[in-house]
Design an enzyme around this catalytic site. Structure first.
Site, short mmCIF file in Angstrom:
data_model
loop_
_atom_site.label_atom_id
_atom_site.label_comp_id
_atom_site.label_asym_id
_atom_site.label_seq_id
_atom_site.Cartn_x
_atom_site.Cartn_y
_atom_site.Cartn_z
CG ASP A 143 -2.01 -1.04 1.18
OD1 ASP A 143 -1.81 -2.06 0.49
OD2 ASP A 143 -3.07 -0.84 1.82
CE LYS A 206 -5.37 1.94 2.29
NZ LYS A 206 -4.29 1.24 3.02
CE LYS A 242 -7.05 -1.33 2.40
NZ LYS A 242 -5.76 -1.87 2.84
#
Lengths: 306, 297
Positions: A143, A206, A242
């Site tokens: 991430d 995300k 996400k």
């Protein structure tokens, strides 16, 4: 491989259609009123559990806490073996070793934040070293955060090149690109950052780090889901979304699932293409799940304190 | 010059009365029922008085969540401060005396004088428990003698979230008599008001909301007992039940409570009417914590 974009990156991103802010909010609010009951609710709760990236990103994380959370990721409800495992455990890079050991053989993914999380204000070499170290330690998902300062200053090329370089450093690991929408100010920026990240090779986009308020919201997620849907239509490559931060109740989680189905489509209703980054959410999902089984409302006394 | 037509006096429309909406009291706010339902409330003589909110089991769940959230703050207050706030509730009730007396008279079918006496007794109940707030600990706890050079102390602590069923026949005094002791000792409460006569309970909620009582400490639901009681008794996040007003449902509710090991008070029909209840309604809703202190004497 990054896509080749015709013309300048800047003119491309600014040529994207603007987002109708009022319309997006209305649409998200409208979809949030949908009522999901009985069997559909049961299916939605299980799906939501399978989509959770169980997250602990605190300065106070200890190996013991990470191991406890890993046990919970493998088997969220010890009293009920039918509860599915979560999608992944998300930790800081120094905890990957502990987490990898605790998750071995479980099929639960291991995500690590990298690239100077959460601010992303380190030199590119440090970001790449951070990424390589995380992958070497056993992370299957990375991430990364984008450089919001560069993005807001209009230096899109820098952001694009960073994502490309980190993607290359990831090797086989999945790359999730955190846009930190709470700092991007406008929905137009969210749309531009989404397309920028997708073209640069992101496997997932995300919403947030969880360290900035507001974190994930329904309208922002809606704009990002539109981006991955339209990106697949344009290029044939599917990417995931996400939503992370601020999703605490099962009701919220189900609202996100409705959004995924209505905006992106059924193809995204899978933990491979949609994730919920959360920590406290999991207990509420389990509590609602138990409620459906027993008919009685549960209480937090019956679940672990994470 | 043409004749000026006689000036027609403007017609003043009759004033439309502003009627009160009787709502629930959950988490310090006054929401309508989540279900959107309401039910007609009549006086003891059968005259329609108003419509009250008809709470659903989801309102029960919301109320329990609100009570749980309020618990750490309320139980963490000093006993002295809780007593002050309880006394403040008495003050607020006194200020609405006329309204309470009218509602009690309509609901119970008693004379104005009797209604005034009932309101006085209800106000006095708060004062009574306000006094107990910082004293019951000394009565229920204390230093225990042990055979060694140690201190050993026992102290009552609140049980947690308590589900309370108010006596159906006494919508104000009965309600206060069961609610006050529960919150006196630091618990938070989800109370189901008298099904037939819920209006005084809603007025009391409005007094509570202006008494410095933190949001969520007392939550008041109006509606059908048979609909609200089972989810409340079965809720795993409720720690104790007061079945005073549960009537014929008591046995079933006790069985439900057993599934999650709740403390249950199942008193006689009119136990609440005792003007000097002592600790009989506080003792069931506290847990005794005993600590050893390794250095004593």
């Amino acid at each position: 491989m990054p896509d080749t974009i015709p013309g300048s990156l800047r003119s491309y991103l600014h040529g994207l259609p603007g987002v109708d802010e009022v319309g997006v909010r209305r649409r998200a609010a409208d979809l949030a009123t949908r009522s999901i009951k009985t069997t559909a609710k049961r299916a939605a709760l299980d799906l939501a559990i399978r989509m959770v990236d169980l997250t602990t990103l605190e300065g106070a994380d200890t190996p013991g806490k990470v191991r406890a959370l890993a046990a919970k990721a493998r088997r969220p409800d010890p009293a009920d073996p039918t509860a599915p495992p979560v999608a992944a455990l998300c930790v800081y890079p120094d905890m990957i070793g502990v987490a990898a050991q605790a998750l071995a053989g479980s099929g639960v993914g291991l995500a690590s934040v990298a690239t100077g999380f959460p601010a992303g204000r380190t030199p590119l070499e440090v970001k790449l070293a951070d990424t390589r170290a995380a992958v070497a330690a056993g992370a299957t998902e990375i991430d990364m955060v984008i450089d919001r300062g560069a993005f807001l200053a209009g230096d899109y090329g820098k952001v694009f090149d960073e994502i490309t370089a980190v993607k290359a450093a990831c090797g086989d690991a999945h790359l999730k690109v955190i846009l930190e929408t709470g700092e991007l100010v406008t929905y137009d920026n969210v749309r531009r950052a989404s397309w920028l990240a997708l073209h640069a090779g992101a496997d997932f986009i995300k919403t947030s780090t969880g360290k900035v308020t507001p974190a994930a919201t329904l309208p922002v997620t809606l704009v990002m889901l539109e981006a991955v849907r339209d990106y697949r239509a344009a290029t044939g490559r599917q990417a995931g979304v996400k939503a992370a931060g601020g999703i605490r109740t099962a009701k919220d989680a189900i609202r996100y699932l409705v959004l995924v189905k209505e905006i992106a489509g059924d193809d995204w209703l899978d933990s491979a293409w949609f994730r919920l980054g959360a920590s406290t959410l999991l207990n509420d999902l389990l509590m609602q799940r138990t409620k459906l089984g027993t008919g009685h409302y549960g209480g937090p006394d019956y679940y672990t304190i994470d | 010059m043409a004749d000026i037509p006689p000036r027609i006096p403007p017609r003043i429309p009759p004033r439309i009365p502003v009627r009160r909406t009787y709502k629930l009291y959950v988490g310090g706010a006054f929401p309508r029922s989540e279900s959107g339902r309401s039910y007609p409330v009549t006086s003891s003589a059968g005259v329609h008085l108003a419509n009250a909110a008809l709470a659903s089991r989801k309102d029960v769940r919301d109320a329990v969540v609100a009570a749980r959230e309020a618990f750490p703050g309320w139980s963490g207050r000093t006993a002295y401060n809780r007593g002050q706030i309880l006394y403040r509730i008495a003050e607020m009730m006194e200020g609405r005396r006329a309204q309470f007396a009218d509602e009690v008279a309509a609901a119970e079918g008693v004379s104005a004088g009797r209604a005034q006496a009932i309101v006085s007794a209800a106000v006095d109940r708060w004062v009574h428990y306000a006094g107990w707030a910082d004293k019951f600990g000394q009565v229920l706890g204390g230093a225990n003698p042990v055979s060694g050079p140690y201190f050993n102390l026992s102290q009552p602590e609140p049980t947690g979230v308590v589900g309370v069923f108010a006596p159906p026949g006494s919508p104000l005094l009965g309600l206060v008599s069961v609610l006050a002791p529960v919150i006196t000792c630091g618990n938070t409460a989800v109370l189901v008001a008298s099904e037939r006569a819920p209006l005084p309970a809603v007025t009391l909620a409005e007094a509570l909301a202006t008494s410095d009582l933190p949001a969520g400490v007392a939550n008041i639901l109006t509606g059908r007992l048979a609909e609200l009681a089972p989810p409340l008794a079965g809720h795993a996040d409720v720690n104790a039940l007061d079945l005073t007003g549960a009537g014929a449902l008591a046995a079933e509710l006790e069985a439900l409570a057993a599934t999650t090991l709740k403390r249950v008070l199942r008193p006689g029909q009119d136990d609440w009417a005792d003007p000097d209840p002592g600790l009989s309604r506080i003792r069931p809703f506290v847990e005794t914590k005993t600590v050893w202190h390794p250095i004593g004497r």
